[in-house]
Every structure is written in C-alpha cells, then in structure tokens.
Design an enzyme around this catalytic site. Structure first.
Site, PDB file in Angstrom:
ATOM      1  N   ASP A   1      75.765  53.051  32.072  1.00 13.61           N
ATOM      2  CA  ASP A   1      75.202  51.702  31.979  1.00 13.61           C
ATOM      3  C   ASP A   1      76.315  50.674  32.206  1.00 13.61           C
ATOM      4  O   ASP A   1      76.184  49.732  33.000  1.00 13.61           O
ATOM      5  CB  ASP A   1      74.597  51.546  30.572  1.00 13.61           C
ATOM      6  CG  ASP A   1      73.778  50.278  30.420  1.00 13.61           C
ATOM      7  OD1 ASP A   1      73.570  49.597  31.440  1.00 13.61           O
ATOM      8  OD2 ASP A   1      73.363  49.973  29.296  1.00 13.61           O
TER       9      ASP A   1
ATOM     10  N   LYS B   1      84.534  61.219  27.381  1.00 16.39           N
ATOM     11  CA  LYS B   1      85.554  60.829  26.398  1.00 16.39           C
ATOM     12  C   LYS B   1      85.872  62.086  25.593  1.00 16.39           C
ATOM     13  O   LYS B   1      85.760  62.136  24.360  1.00 16.39           O
ATOM     14  CB  LYS B   1      84.973  59.698  25.516  1.00 16.39           C
ATOM     15  CG  LYS B   1      85.974  59.013  24.616  1.00 16.39           C
ATOM     16  CD  LYS B   1      86.968  58.142  25.359  1.00 16.39           C
ATOM     17  CE  LYS B   1      87.987  57.585  24.383  1.00 16.39           C
ATOM     18  NZ  LYS B   1      89.151  56.994  25.043  1.00 16.39           N
TER      19      LYS B   1
END
Ligand code: NAD
Length: 355
Positions: A246, A190
């Site tokens: 995850d 990001k």
C-alpha cells in the site's frame, strides 16, 4: 473466437468520461471482440437502488470474464452513513471477485520524464517496474482490537497474519509476471523483525525454485523505500504484503508523475480481474472534458494482457499512448510549457487515430 464478457462500471464524476473513452479504444483495437455489460455502482447506484452495489449488480461482475471500473464517490454522497457510502461498493466488488493480487505498473513515459520529481540522471536511466501487492491478507484483515490494560490504560492491537497458501499464490503471480519481463523479482519484507516476514521469505524462496530463470532478491521494506528513489531503474517485479505494498505503491506513483496516467489491476484465480485507474472521481473537473483518460485506457490494456492474453492489442494501445505523448499533446494534469493543451475527448481521439 468467442466474445469476451466485460462488466463495465462507469461510476461517478469523471468515471463515465474515462470509461467511455476506454470502451471506444477497446472497440477500435479489437472490433466485435467484447460484450460490454454496464453495472451501476457507487453514488449513482445509491440514487438508483438505495445502495452502492446491490447483489444482482455484483453478480454481473462475478459472471463476467473481467471487470472494468472508472471511479466512484463525490460530495453529493458524503453524508451517507459509512455502510452505505459509494466506496463501500469498491470493497464489495473487490471481495466479491476474490481478487488477491494488486498489480500496479510504475513506468515513466520518456516524453513525461520532466514530470518525474527525481534527479534527471536517475530518471534518464528509465523507470519500468511493477508492484505486486497482496490484497486480502495481513494486518488490514487481521483481528483489530481496542482494549484496556490491567492498570486501566487504553491500548490497541492489530494482528498481522499470513498463511503459506496466501504467500505462495501471490509469489506465483509475481514470478509469472517476471517471466514475461526482465526476469527479476524483488521480495520486500521485514524479516529481521517480523515472524510473518520470515515465513514470507521462506515460501517465496520455495516458489522461486519453480522459476529457475528468474533471479530473486530480498530487501527490507525500509531499505526498499530508499532504493526505489535512489535506483528505480534496477527494479523489475516487486512482490510484497498488503501494508508494505500500500505504502510503496503510492511512493511509486509519485515517482512516475500524474495520478491521471496510472492503471491498476487486481487479479484472482482463473485470469479474472478488476481493472481501474488509480485516481478517484475528481468531482472538481467532472463534466468539463478535462479528465485525462490515459490511466483508464492503460487499465483496459492491462485487461487485454492479463485476462485475455491479447498482448499484441495491449502493446498497440500502449504504443499509441506513447506516440500521443511524443507528439506533445497533453491534458491539463500533465501539461507543461511548450506542449499542446487538449481536452479529454481530444486525447481519446488522438490515441484512437494512432491505433
Ligand atoms: P481524485 O483522484 O478524484 O482527485 C485528486 C486530484 O487529481 C483532483 O484535483 C483531480 O482533479 C485530479 N485528477 C484525478 N484524476 C484525474 C484525471 N484522470 N485527469 C485529470 N486530473 C485528475 O481524489 P480525491 O479528490 O481525493 O477524491 C474524489 C472522490 O473520489 C472522493 O469521493 C473519493 O472518495 C473518491 N475516490 C474514489 C476512488 C475509486 O473509485 N477507486 C479512489 C480514490 C478516491
């Protein structure tokens, strides 16, 4: 050739069933090549030793060439205090083995394409990628803090932190994996917002220079979550930090179908690793011969490939699984009309007969 020492943790619930099947498969594909050392962990270890993974049992795993794990936990131990729950054993074995890279393949077996929730034209292009998730850094391991602001309002913070060394070693895992595949790495971050991600991107680009044959591209995590369901066929190796990994690896497991089918590997330095299916101990079907052993059997194949460089044998196992599925044989979790329902032990026998 020297025998490989494998620590084997059957665990609880369906764990011993799927592990038993996997050991038989490994012995068939490479007879006499392994010494298996059984380790009690989880609920059964609480019953036996009063704790989910005593030091001397962890040591067996640390001394082994690789560790194979079924699953742990179950309602019998749900009332244990948090520090003594079966799942504590999982955290202990992962940190005790110093595994920092979690590898999860997302592959659709052609005979199971109808189980894919994506549109047919998307699934038909084929799905075969690997997520390499950093496992021991990032926000899950940063400082966690609940506090009060000067005005007395409740607040909390969790710190995301990565060192260059942590990024570099996981990037190497991804690029090495890509070299044995379609030579494409997608790094997910990001970087438009997070400083950590900008460092991540810089270091990954630096590592990429050592693998000139591999094409590297970058995606922001929000875009990546869309592209995974829009054009999954375009991914080969994905590398990302702990939290993004995850979430994306759970998304990927849904794309390719049943939880009973998916293996996972966690790797540290020196080729040592921990290999397990992604499912839990499934107490609802334990002891009924209904558990699908394929996820654990494929975890065994990953162990051969990544820890022991036994690629031929790993291929043989994966092909045998493919053949069984092509023959229309299914355990309950992957059964659809027109296929033949079989038990977990029949599934094991059918795979072994094709090796
Ligand atoms: P689960 O993965 O055990 O089961 C979820 C559902 O999937 C159940 O309906 C189960 O029957 C089915 N399923 C799972 N594996 C299957 C297989 N191989 N074949 C056929 N069906 C299968 O998750 P859960 O029910 O949330 O958890 C049960 C226990 O497992 C809990 O104690 C949990 O803490 C533990 N757990 C352990 C691990 C691990 O050891 N790595 C991971 C997740 C959950």
């Amino acid at each position: 050739m020297s025998k490989k020492n494998v620590a084997v943790i059957p665990g609880d619930g369906i764990g011993p069933e799927v592990i038993g099947a996997t050991l038989e498969v490994l012995e068939k594909v490479a007879p006499g090549r392994f010494d298996f050392h059984e380790v009690a962990m989880g609920g059964n270890a609480i019953d036996k030793y009063g704790e989910p993974l005593p030091d001397f049992r962890l040591k067996t795993c640390q001394e082994a060439d690789a560790t194979l794990l079924g699953a742990v936990g179950g309602p019998k131990w749900d009332n244990q205090p948090p520090e003594n729950r079966p799942e504590r054993g999982l955290l202990r074995v992962r940190s005790g083995l110093e595994v920092f890279a979690n590898i999860r393949p997302a592959k659709i077996f052609a005979p199971l394409a109808s189980a894919c929730p994506l549109r047919k034209d998307i699934a038909e292009k084929g799905i075969d990628f690997i997520i390499v998730r950093e496992l021991t850094g990032g926000i899950y391991f940063g400082k966690h803090e609940a506090f009060k602001t000067p005005s007395g309002e409740r607040a909390a913070r969790d710190v995301m932190e990565y060192t260059e060394h942590e990024i570099r070693r996981i990037a190497h895992v991804a690029f090495k994996m890509a070299m044995g595949r379609r030579k494409l790495v997608t790094s997910i971050d990001k970087a438009n917002i997070l400083t950590v991600s900008r460092l991540w991107r810089e270091v990954v680009e630096d590592v990429a220079k050592e693998y000139p044959e591999v094409k590297l591209n970058h995606l922001y995590v929000d875009n990546a979550s869309m592209q995974l369901i829009r054009v999954p066929s375009e991914f080969d190796v994905i590398v990302t930090e702990n939290t993004f990994g995850d979430i994306l690896s759970d998304e990927a497991s849904q794309i390719v179908g049943s939880i009973g089918m998916i293996p996972s590997a966690s790797l540290g330095d020196n080729n040592r690793g921990l290999y397990e299916p992604i499912h839990g101990s499934a107490p609802d079907i334990a002891g009924q011969d209904k558990a699908n052993p394929i996820g654990t059997i494929l975890a065994g194949a990953m162990m051969l490939r990544y820890s022991f460089e036994m690629n031929k044998e790993a291929d043989a196992i994966e092909n045998a699984v493919d053949e069984v599925l092509k023959a229309g044989l299914r355990t309950g979790d992957i059964y659809t009309e027109g296929t033949k329902l079989i038990t977990g032990s029949q599934m094991k026998a059918e795979i072994i007969s094709r090796l």
